[in-house]
Design a protein around this motif. Structure first.
Motif, PDB file in Angstrom:
ATOM      1  N   ARG A   1       0.834  -1.214   0.000  1.00 12.71           N
ATOM      2  CA  ARG A   1       0.000   0.000   0.000  1.00 12.71           C
ATOM      3  C   ARG A   1       0.866   1.261   0.000  1.00 12.71           C
ATOM      4  O   ARG A   1       0.591   2.220  -0.715  1.00 12.71           O
ATOM      5  N   PHE A   2       1.929   1.223   0.817  1.00 11.74           N
ATOM      6  CA  PHE A   2       2.847   2.362   0.828  1.00 11.74           C
ATOM      7  C   PHE A   2       3.473   2.556  -0.549  1.00 11.74           C
ATOM      8  O   PHE A   2       3.571   3.680  -1.056  1.00 11.74           O
TER       9      PHE A   2
ATOM     10  N   VAL B   1      -3.773   7.322   2.845  1.00 13.89           N
ATOM     11  CA  VAL B   1      -3.163   7.830   4.084  1.00 13.89           C
ATOM     12  C   VAL B   1      -1.662   8.049   3.869  1.00 13.89           C
ATOM     13  O   VAL B   1      -1.094   9.052   4.308  1.00 13.89           O
ATOM     14  N   PHE B   2      -1.027   7.126   3.147  1.00 13.43           N
ATOM     15  CA  PHE B   2       0.398   7.304   2.861  1.00 13.43           C
ATOM     16  C   PHE B   2       0.625   8.497   1.936  1.00 13.43           C
ATOM     17  O   PHE B   2       1.585   9.239   2.089  1.00 13.43           O
ATOM     18  N   THR B   3      -0.269   8.670   0.986  1.00  9.94           N
ATOM     19  CA  THR B   3      -0.146   9.824   0.079  1.00  9.94           C
ATOM     20  C   THR B   3      -0.213  11.125   0.875  1.00  9.94           C
ATOM     21  O   THR B   3       0.599  12.035   0.667  1.00  9.94           O
ATOM     22  N   ARG B   4      -1.171  11.193   1.801  1.00 11.50           N
ATOM     23  CA  ARG B   4      -1.291  12.412   2.623  1.00 11.50           C
ATOM     24  C   ARG B   4      -0.034  12.631   3.462  1.00 11.50           C
ATOM     25  O   ARG B   4       0.474  13.736   3.569  1.00 11.50           O
ATOM     26  N   ALA B   5       0.464  11.535   4.060  1.00  7.02           N
ATOM     27  CA  ALA B   5       1.661  11.658   4.913  1.00  7.02           C
ATOM     28  C   ALA B   5       2.873  12.090   4.085  1.00  7.02           C
ATOM     29  O   ALA B   5       3.664  12.946   4.506  1.00  7.02           O
ATOM     30  N   LEU B   6       3.020  11.504   2.894  1.00 12.64           N
ATOM     31  CA  LEU B   6       4.152  11.875   2.029  1.00 12.64           C
ATOM     32  C   LEU B   6       4.059  13.356   1.653  1.00 12.64           C
ATOM     33  O   LEU B   6       5.054  14.086   1.699  1.00 12.64           O
ATOM     34  N   THR B   7       2.858  13.809   1.307  1.00 11.72           N
ATOM     35  CA  THR B   7       2.668  15.199   0.887  1.00 11.72           C
ATOM     36  C   THR B   7       2.965  16.154   2.039  1.00 11.72           C
ATOM     37  O   THR B   7       3.682  17.151   1.881  1.00 11.72           O
TER      38      THR B   7
END
Lengths: 236, 236
Positions: free
Chosen positions: A20-21, A201-207
């Protein structure tokens, strides 16, 4: 930007969470500026090397599940894995200690082959019939397939101290960062994500981590520096 | 907290700056939580391995100094080194390429002996009569004294590709971070210090970076995590 991922080879949510990540990372515009480091987290730390047991009986004995609960849990994990395109054997897998695999992963990191070895270990553990536990030759085959020198990998397996301190240090840091389970993702030591969360959720965290990444503020002093034009001599 | 120090063995201000930084670090209350990593920066990157020349003639030829200016510069560096308790030969040193030393330092980092080797390389270059340039046996003696396996170190020296990518990557990152010369200190990728500044400057930078160090904000999701109590199964 640096992402550290604490995980264990025996952890199904780590296997799923990594996919997913990676889905989120693959679509992240700055993906080429993201360094990913995998860190060790043994789910079952003191477990003896020869203490191997079928996953389903481990679940019923250690966690007091009924056979039906244990099977339903595995079925659920199999479905979550399948949704990410990952093969998963819901019956017949073994459980065991993973210290030697973590030591090999640290060795592989030094050689630039960490993610290759981790992917092969996950696949061997979750999708293939032959157990990865208690079988050094199996681990060496995987190390070779990951592009590692098998003689050097054999020497690592034969020496229980090799990379053991690195595994312990990873685990100490995980505790310090507040990880109570895995997978545990840490972005630039500023943003953590616990668990195999959805790719969004990973996309938000990366951004968020990208936008907040530290910009360097540099103190430039006098002339006490050497550069392509020589070493400056301050006025004295 | 992590401090990265870009430097070159042939850089006198790096030798002096390291001592000043370490003085500040030694008095820093959180010194045990500071990890120091040394990174490569070749002052004279394309220089052939056998292109060795006395420092003083390099200064007059390459930088157009008069002999008196070159000697005065070395005398000044010797005085600055002495003020930090560091031995420094102001006459008779050689200049040459340092790529092999940087490759060895990356190998030493993997083995946990980086700072030991760096200190010995500095001392050999700045304080001892026998040149460190163009003398593999000399480098191997120093590697052995730093606690490295000399056969493994010999294999690194013999293979020009060994750790060469790591050296290039360090140099690429230095440029990206804005380093135009060395020593260049970077604290948590947020605070830079350029040059061999007084210990007080390093103390301020350490304090500032420590106070501003990132605290982890963690997104806790559903239950898709494995911990000491097993792998939770989300409600479906």
């Amino acid at each position: 930007m640096r992402v550290e991922i604490w995980s264990d080879i025996a952890c199904p949510w780590c296997y799923v969470g990594k996919a997913r990540f990676e889905k989120a990372l693959g679509e992240f515009p700055h993906r080429d500026d993201v360094e990913v480091v995998h860190r060790s987290f043994e789910l079952d730390p003191g477990r003896a090397k020869d203490d191997i047991q079928p996953v389903l009986s481990m679940l019923t004995q250690k966690y007091g599940m009924s056979q039906a609960q244990a099977e339903a849990g595995e079925d659920n994990l199999g479905a979550q894995a399948a949704a990410e395109g990952l093969p998963y054997r819901t019956r017949g897998r073994d459980h065991g200690g993973t210290l030697d695999m973590h030591r090999l992963l640290h060795f592989a990191r030094e050689k630039g082959r960490q993610v290759e070895l981790l992917d092969l270990l996950y696949k061997a553990n979750f999708a293939e019939e032959r157990s990865v536990f208690g079988d050094d030759e199996r681990l060496l085959e995987l190390a070779g397939a990951a592009g590692l020198d098998t003689d050097a990998a054999r020497a690592v397996l034969a020496d229980p101290d090799a990379y053991a301190a690195e595994v312990r240090e990873d685990q100490r840091e995980a505790a310090e960062l507040g990880a109570r389970g895995v997978p545990f993702f840490v972005l630039d030591r500023a943003y953590g994500v616990s668990g195999a969360q959805p790719a969004e959720v990973f996309t938000r965290a990366l951004t968020q981590a990208w936008e907040a990444r530290p910009r360097l503020t540099t103190v430039e002093g006098g002339a006490e520096v050497c550069g392509p034009d020589g070493c400056a001599v301050p006025q004295t």
